[in-house]
Design a protein around this motif. Structure first.
Motif, mmCIF file in Angstrom:
data_model
loop_
_atom_site.group_PDB
_atom_site.id
_atom_site.type_symbol
_atom_site.label_atom_id
_atom_site.label_comp_id
_atom_site.label_asym_id
_atom_site.label_seq_id
_atom_site.Cartn_x
_atom_site.Cartn_y
_atom_site.Cartn_z
ATOM 1 N N SER A 207 31.197 -42.781 86.668
ATOM 2 C CA SER A 207 31.680 -42.985 85.301
ATOM 3 C C SER A 207 30.545 -43.378 84.352
ATOM 4 C CB SER A 207 32.759 -44.063 85.261
ATOM 5 O OG SER A 207 33.893 -43.626 85.949
ATOM 6 N N LEU A 208 29.647 -44.221 84.832
ATOM 7 C CA LEU A 208 28.548 -44.691 83.977
ATOM 8 C C LEU A 208 27.478 -43.643 83.761
ATOM 9 C CD1 LEU A 208 28.129 -48.335 85.350
ATOM 10 C CD2 LEU A 208 29.041 -47.656 83.117
ATOM 11 N N THR A 209 27.182 -42.862 84.802
ATOM 12 C CA THR A 209 26.068 -41.921 84.710
ATOM 13 C C THR A 209 26.497 -40.472 84.510
ATOM 14 O OG1 THR A 209 25.998 -41.511 87.093
ATOM 15 C CG2 THR A 209 24.710 -43.396 86.262
ATOM 16 N N GLY A 210 27.734 -40.145 84.904
ATOM 17 C CA GLY A 210 28.185 -38.755 84.854
ATOM 18 C C GLY A 210 27.559 -37.907 85.949
ATOM 19 N N SER A 211 26.848 -38.554 86.861
ATOM 20 C CA SER A 211 26.142 -37.839 87.923
ATOM 21 C C SER A 211 26.920 -37.917 89.239
ATOM 22 C CB SER A 211 24.750 -38.456 88.121
ATOM 23 O OG SER A 211 24.152 -37.958 89.297
ATOM 24 N N ILE A 212 27.351 -36.738 89.713
ATOM 25 C CA ILE A 212 28.023 -36.688 91.019
ATOM 26 C C ILE A 212 27.058 -37.144 92.101
ATOM 27 C CG2 ILE A 212 28.953 -35.102 92.760
ATOM 28 C CD1 ILE A 212 30.169 -33.496 90.487
ATOM 29 N N PHE A 213 25.796 -36.729 91.980
ATOM 30 C CA PHE A 213 24.798 -37.089 92.986
ATOM 31 C C PHE A 213 24.634 -38.606 93.082
ATOM 32 C CE2 PHE A 213 20.492 -38.135 94.321
ATOM 33 C CZ PHE A 213 20.449 -37.498 95.557
ATOM 34 N N ASN B 214 31.737 -31.406 93.317
ATOM 35 C CA ASN B 214 33.102 -31.712 92.885
ATOM 36 C C ASN B 214 33.462 -33.116 93.382
ATOM 37 O OD1 ASN B 214 35.866 -31.900 92.455
ATOM 38 N ND2 ASN B 214 36.258 -29.792 93.084
ATOM 39 N N PRO B 215 33.720 -34.066 92.472
ATOM 40 C CA PRO B 215 33.996 -35.448 92.894
ATOM 41 C C PRO B 215 35.330 -35.617 93.623
ATOM 42 C CG PRO B 215 34.381 -35.198 90.539
ATOM 43 C CD PRO B 215 33.766 -33.915 91.020
#
Length: 197
Positions: A23-29, A76-77
């Motif tokens: 949520s904070l970074t938008g990064s799935i990784f 895909n989260p």
């Protein structure tokens, strides 16, 4: 019972951190990496503390690794979001065993709470786990990640806490009534006659 509650929270820690970082970074990784790192750190902590690693803990680690890898490959989260459903369903299966709760209860509960109430509470917990697993499954596959994150961070944990407090209040009330009834019955018993000289 506290131990079981603590274990449940521990099982969802990686999902909660996954949600927070994603949520904070938008990064799935980044979200997946932190979830895998937390799962591995929990496992290493248990190993270093020389504690027995329960089958549920092995399963939790396996799920975070497999679902984390699937999340990274598919970008895909939703794969990571499914982990709590697997955990809830597995816990529900264990809780369907008659009398599973017995080992978690103090002796005073065993002495004063009817066995049927204890068994019923155990099945109630199993039902709650199935319901939470099903809700998570729907949210993980159909809803926005923010709704899912709220559910995992507050809804699911809050439901377990509420169930724990309800069970505690009910069992405490039963124990107090039985103890009070025992005291009243003891007071009504005639004192033994004293032997004369």
């Amino acid at each position: 019972m506290r131990q079981a509650l603590r274990q449940l929270i521990s099982d969802f820690l990686s999902a909660i951190f996954f949600f927070a970082v994603y949520s904070l970074t938008g990064s799935i990784f980044a979200g997946t990496a932190i979830a895998i790192a937390i799962g591995a750190a929990q496992f290493i902590h248990l190993k270093r503390a020389r504690r027995a690693i329960e089958p549920m803990q092995w399963m939790s680690l396996g799920l975070v690794l497999v679902l984390g890898a699937a999340t990274l490959v598919a970008q895909n989260p939703r794969f990571m979001m499914l982990k709590p459903s697997f955990i809830h369903f597995a816990i529900a299966a264990v809780m369907m065993r008659r009398g599973w709760m017995t080992r978690y209860l103090p002796a005073i509960v065993h002495e004063h709470v009817p066995e049927t109430a204890i068994i019923g509470a155990g099945y109630g917990w199993a039902g709650l786990m199935v319901a939470l697993g099903a809700i998570n499954l729907v949210l993980a596959t159909q809803s926005d990640i923010r709704i899912w994150g709220w559910f995992i961070s507050f809804g699911a944990i809050g439901a377990k806490l509420a169930a724990f407090l309800l069970q505690y209040a009910v069992f405490r009330t039963i124990v107090r009534r039985k103890l009070r009834r025992t005291r009243v019955d003891s007071a009504r018993m005639p004192a033994p006659a004293s032997a004369g000289p």
